[in-house]
Structures are given as C-alpha cells and as structure tokens.
Design an enzyme around this catalytic site. Structure first.
Site, PDB file in Angstrom:
ATOM      1  N   ASN A   7       0.871  -1.181   0.000  1.00  0.00           N
ATOM      2  CA  ASN A   7       0.000   0.000   0.000  1.00  0.00           C
ATOM      3  C   ASN A   7       0.909   1.232   0.000  1.00  0.00           C
ATOM      4  O   ASN A   7       1.469   1.594   1.035  1.00  0.00           O
ATOM      5  CB  ASN A   7      -0.884  -0.046   1.252  1.00  0.00           C
ATOM      6  CG  ASN A   7      -1.812   1.151   1.350  1.00  0.00           C
ATOM      7  OD1 ASN A   7      -1.751   2.079   0.533  1.00  0.00           O
ATOM      8  ND2 ASN A   7      -2.661   1.143   2.351  1.00  0.00           N
ATOM      9  N   ARG A  90      -2.885  -2.101  -3.168  1.00  0.00           N
ATOM     10  CA  ARG A  90      -4.061  -1.268  -2.913  1.00  0.00           C
ATOM     11  C   ARG A  90      -4.018  -0.090  -3.881  1.00  0.00           C
ATOM     12  O   ARG A  90      -3.012   0.620  -3.958  1.00  0.00           O
ATOM     13  CB  ARG A  90      -4.029  -0.735  -1.486  1.00  0.00           C
ATOM     14  CG  ARG A  90      -5.219   0.135  -1.230  1.00  0.00           C
ATOM     15  CD  ARG A  90      -4.964   1.137  -0.165  1.00  0.00           C
ATOM     16  NE  ARG A  90      -6.175   1.924   0.036  1.00  0.00           N
ATOM     17  CZ  ARG A  90      -6.181   3.079   0.655  1.00  0.00           C
ATOM     18  NH1 ARG A  90      -5.079   3.579   1.135  1.00  0.00           N
ATOM     19  NH2 ARG A  90      -7.297   3.737   0.800  1.00  0.00           N
ATOM     20  N   HIS A 179     -12.984   3.423   0.579  1.00  0.00           N
ATOM     21  CA  HIS A 179     -12.987   2.420   1.668  1.00  0.00           C
ATOM     22  C   HIS A 179     -13.711   1.134   1.242  1.00  0.00           C
ATOM     23  O   HIS A 179     -14.146   0.357   2.092  1.00  0.00           O
ATOM     24  CB  HIS A 179     -13.722   2.919   2.934  1.00  0.00           C
ATOM     25  CG  HIS A 179     -13.024   3.974   3.713  1.00  0.00           C
ATOM     26  ND1 HIS A 179     -13.722   4.927   4.414  1.00  0.00           N
ATOM     27  CD2 HIS A 179     -11.724   4.239   3.920  1.00  0.00           C
ATOM     28  CE1 HIS A 179     -12.879   5.734   5.033  1.00  0.00           C
ATOM     29  NE2 HIS A 179     -11.652   5.343   4.733  1.00  0.00           N
ATOM     30  N   ARG A 240     -11.736  16.125   8.033  1.00  0.00           N
ATOM     31  CA  ARG A 240     -12.611  16.507   6.915  1.00  0.00           C
ATOM     32  C   ARG A 240     -14.001  16.860   7.440  1.00  0.00           C
ATOM     33  O   ARG A 240     -14.512  16.202   8.351  1.00  0.00           O
ATOM     34  CB  ARG A 240     -12.744  15.368   5.908  1.00  0.00           C
ATOM     35  CG  ARG A 240     -11.451  15.005   5.210  1.00  0.00           C
ATOM     36  CD  ARG A 240     -11.727  14.013   4.084  1.00  0.00           C
ATOM     37  NE  ARG A 240     -10.508  13.375   3.659  1.00  0.00           N
ATOM     38  CZ  ARG A 240     -10.284  12.066   3.715  1.00  0.00           C
ATOM     39  NH1 ARG A 240     -11.208  11.240   4.159  1.00  0.00           N
ATOM     40  NH2 ARG A 240      -9.139  11.577   3.311  1.00  0.00           N
ATOM     41  N   GLU A 384      -8.229  -4.855   5.661  1.00  0.00           N
ATOM     42  CA  GLU A 384      -8.139  -4.600   4.224  1.00  0.00           C
ATOM     43  C   GLU A 384      -6.989  -5.369   3.589  1.00  0.00           C
ATOM     44  O   GLU A 384      -7.089  -5.843   2.464  1.00  0.00           O
ATOM     45  CB  GLU A 384      -7.957  -3.093   3.987  1.00  0.00           C
ATOM     46  CG  GLU A 384      -9.216  -2.313   4.319  1.00  0.00           C
ATOM     47  CD  GLU A 384      -8.967  -0.835   4.563  1.00  0.00           C
ATOM     48  OE1 GLU A 384      -8.527  -0.489   5.679  1.00  0.00           O
ATOM     49  OE2 GLU A 384      -9.202  -0.029   3.663  1.00  0.00           O
TER      50      GLU A 384
END
Ligand code: ADP
Length: 402
Positions: A7, A90, A179, A240, A384
């Site tokens: 990743n 990823r 996600h 965010r 993940e």
C-alpha cells in the site's frame, strides 16, 4: 501460497507478507519518509519490531529495501524472494472502468493513470508502487485491488448528483465512494457471523476511522455510500468536514476572501473533529478533553455521532431490510462512548445498546446491542490487507486455471 501486499502512499510504503495456506502474517511493516531525508523502516517479524534507518529516495529503492529485509538472514522470513507468488496492490481509484480486483496489465495501468485527476494524492503513488514491484519482481503476477470497486454497483440514482448532465459526461462528476475494500471485508464477515449467504445479507456498514464512510448493502451489494467524488463528502471525519452546504465555499471566498486552495485545505485538513473541537483530529483526545469539561470537544463528539446516526436512519429507510449495523475502523473498533451514543441516537428505529457487551467488544468481533434490539449492532474489525491478499490469491489461481 505466499502473497505480498503493498500500500503505497506519497511518502510511505505499508506492507504485509501473508502465508495464504493459513492466512497468517509472516511480516508486516511501514517504510516512512520515502523521498525525504531520514527514511525509517519499521519491520515486524517473529513478534519483534525492528526500526532501521535507511536511504529511500524513491518508491523503487524503498521497495527493494523492504524485499531485501524479507530475505535478510537475521530478521527476514523468506529464504528466497522467489517464494512470493503474487503481489497485491491497494489502488484507490478505478473510476467507472474497474469493478473488481484485476491482474495488472497495460490497460489497468492506463485506468489508474486516467483516474489520477480524481485521486491526485493516491493514484500516482499507488502506481509508483506497482512500477517498483513490477521491476523488482518481474515474473510475479501483480494484482490491483481498488477502493472504489465494491462501490461500482451503486445505481445511477445513488451515484448521480443533480448537476448538469454534461458535468457527469464530460468531467465524470459523480459519486464514486472509497474504503470499498473495508466495506467488502466486513460485509463478508458479517454474512458469516449472521449465518447467511452474502447474496442474502442486508447491512449498513460504517467505517469510522480517521476517514469515515458508510455503505448501504442490499443482497451483499453496495447500493448507496456516503463518500462522493472525493472522500470529503458524508460523515464527520478526523480533519474533513463531511457534508456541508456547497454554498459555504462561495460564501467564504466572497466574504472572507479565502482562495479556493485555502478553502480546499481547510475543509480537508482543518475541519471535522479537529475543526469543531479545536483540540485534535483524534477521537481519543476529544473524549479526554470532553471528560475534563471542554464543551467544544463534547460538541465535536455529538456532531460526529449525530451525523452517523442520521446516515444510518437514511440507509435504513432505503434498504429492503437491515440484518445488522456494522461498525469498524479505529473509532468503530475502540471508542466505547461514541458507539454507545450512536446506538442511543438510534432508539427511534429500535436499537437498544447493551453497555456491558459494548465494553467487551474492543478490537474484536462482538455484538453491542441487547437481545431485544430490533436491529443488532456488531463490531467487526476490518482487515483490508487480508482482503487484498485473498483477492490476489484468487486472481493468481484463476490465471493458473486458464
Ligand atoms: P485510519 O483511517 O487512518 O486507518 P484508524 O482506523 O486507525 O485510522 O482510526 C483512527 C481513529 O480511531 C482516531 O480518531 C482514533 O482516536 C481512534 N481510535 C484508535 N484507537 C482508539 C481507542 N483505543 N479508543 C478510542 N478511539 C480510538
């Protein structure tokens, strides 16, 4: 089968090496400060973490350092790098073209490049990692696992914004969602836990970490999702804002004289829990500050929980049924007060929290609602990397069949 999962971020490479015979993790690590001075490799194998100062001017050199570490006579776990039979990457944005995990070829590389404008912080470093792995392990199949893929099943009524059609046709302005690998992993786990086939399961999955997103899953497929063209839309996150009236942007430009770049940075990096609390982007810090009487931190927790509850209510209304609500991610897996508050806010749709169960389910699978709760709420830790490793194994096996 040994599978290496990579990743790549703009200045980091995260990795895990799996033995897929039993899905065990042989090694994992993080190379930080790639392309900067003072790169450090944090490598964990045989239950020991090693911190190694290295010189990693780019991703190609960084990946070579990691692969050398995997075969290092002292701290390595492989005799030979050729034991690796598949590399899983990823990749954040597959746009509309990619709907599942795919063997990387020229066409896939083109798709990653084509979508770089939609994920400028992610796709270019993801691609740098792919190119580095292709040159270091040229005979090994490389598989791309896209964050957007699980959300490719969203119907037009969920992914289209009510803006001029040309914005979509010419500029590809639509909801993509992110996600996806995490939402898919917990969906599959939830089906197992609930004793149903994936095709029959209806869920609301909430990934609550630094970034936060929610997916409505009907019959195992995503039918709506909270993140949008970018990960800025939807829930309140660490830094965010999530949903705001888009007119706030014009208003702040005109009345406060902010530039578009300043507003972009503010909404992505200085808002969310950090903006509301003025304390931190980290939920733990907000909870601690609120306990000491900081009312801004308490409000940040409440806005966060309320937004999650509001989305759950909306998804409950559009799903054909709801077998369970799933929470995952750093906050979902750990934060007792936030999980409890979300459940309390859902009392109108019959959710009844169980405080003792809530306290027990930390970083492990657990039910946090009472037996008579109309909808059960489950904590399912996400994984993940394992999802990427499984997809890589499956793609490599399919190649062997062909
Ligand atoms: P990322 O989205 O970057 O992968 P994580 O999934 O690790 O992030 O989630 C980070 C969030 O999880 C932070 O807000 C952090 O406060 C929260 N978190 C992590 N551990 C705990 C904990 N033990 N208690 C409460 N919150 C936690």
């Amino acid at each position: 089968m040994i599978v290496f999962v990579v990743n790549c971020g703009s200045s980091s490479i995260k990795y895990q090496l799996f033995d897929m015979t039993d899905e065990s993790v042989l090694a994992r690590g993080l190379l930080e400060r790639v392309g900067q001075s003072g790169s450090v490799l944090h490598h964990r194998s045989n239950e020991t973490t090693h911190e190694i100062e290295v010189d990693a001017p780019n991703h190609t050199v960084g990946l070579k350092i990691i692969l050398d570490t995997l075969v290092d006579p002292k701290i390595g776990v492989l005799k030979n790098i050729e034991e690796i039979e598949g590399v899983g990457h990823r990749v954040v944005h597959g746009g509309e073209q990619i709907r599942e995990s795919t063997l990387i070829d020229e066409n896939v590389i083109k798709v990653i490049k084509d979508n770089a404008s939609l994920a400028p912080l992610h796709n270019p470093p993801n691609l740098a990692g792919i190119e580095a792995a292709m040159s270091a392990l040229s005979n090994v199949p490389q598989v791309a696992v896209f964050d957007t893929a699980f959300l490719a099943t969203l119907p037009p009524r969920a992914y289209r914004y009510a803006v001029p059609r040309q914005w979509y046709e010419k500029y590809r302005v639509r909801r993509y969602g992110f996600h996806g690998t995490s939402h898919r992993y917990v969906t599959l786990r939830a089906a197992e836990i609930l004793g149903k086939s994936v095709e029959e399961v209806n869920l609301i999955t909430a990934h609550l970490g630094n970034g936060c997103s929610m997916t409505a899953v009907a019959g195992g497929k995503a039918i709506d999702h909270s993140m949008g063209l970018t990960p800025l839309e939807g829930l309140v996150m660490g830094t965010r804002s999530g949903d705001i009236d888009p007119a706030v942007i014009f208003y702040m430009a005109r009345t406060a004289g902010m530039s578009l770049d300043e507003i972009d940075t503010t909404l992505n990096k200085k808002s969310g829990l950090l903006g509301l609390s003025g304390v931190s982007n980290d939920m733990r810090d907000c909870v601690e500050a609120a306990k000491k009487g900081n009312t801004d931190a308490a409000l940040a927790m409440e806005v966060f929980s309320y937004r999650v509850a509001k989305y759950i209510g909306a998804y409950f209304a559009i799903l054909p049924g709801c077998d369970a609500i799933i929470m995952t991610g750093g906050i979902g897996e750990n934060s007792l007060p936030i999980r409890l508050r979300i459940c309390q806010l859902l009392s109108n749709i019959g959710v009844i929290p169980d405080e003792k169960r809530n306290e027990e389910a930390i970083r492990k699978v657990g039910l946090i609602t009472a037996d008579d709760s109309k909808i059960p709420v489950w904590i399912i830790p996400t994984n993940e990397e394992l999802m990427i490793a499984r997809d890589t194994r499956d793609v490599v096996k399919q190649m062997a069949v062909k």
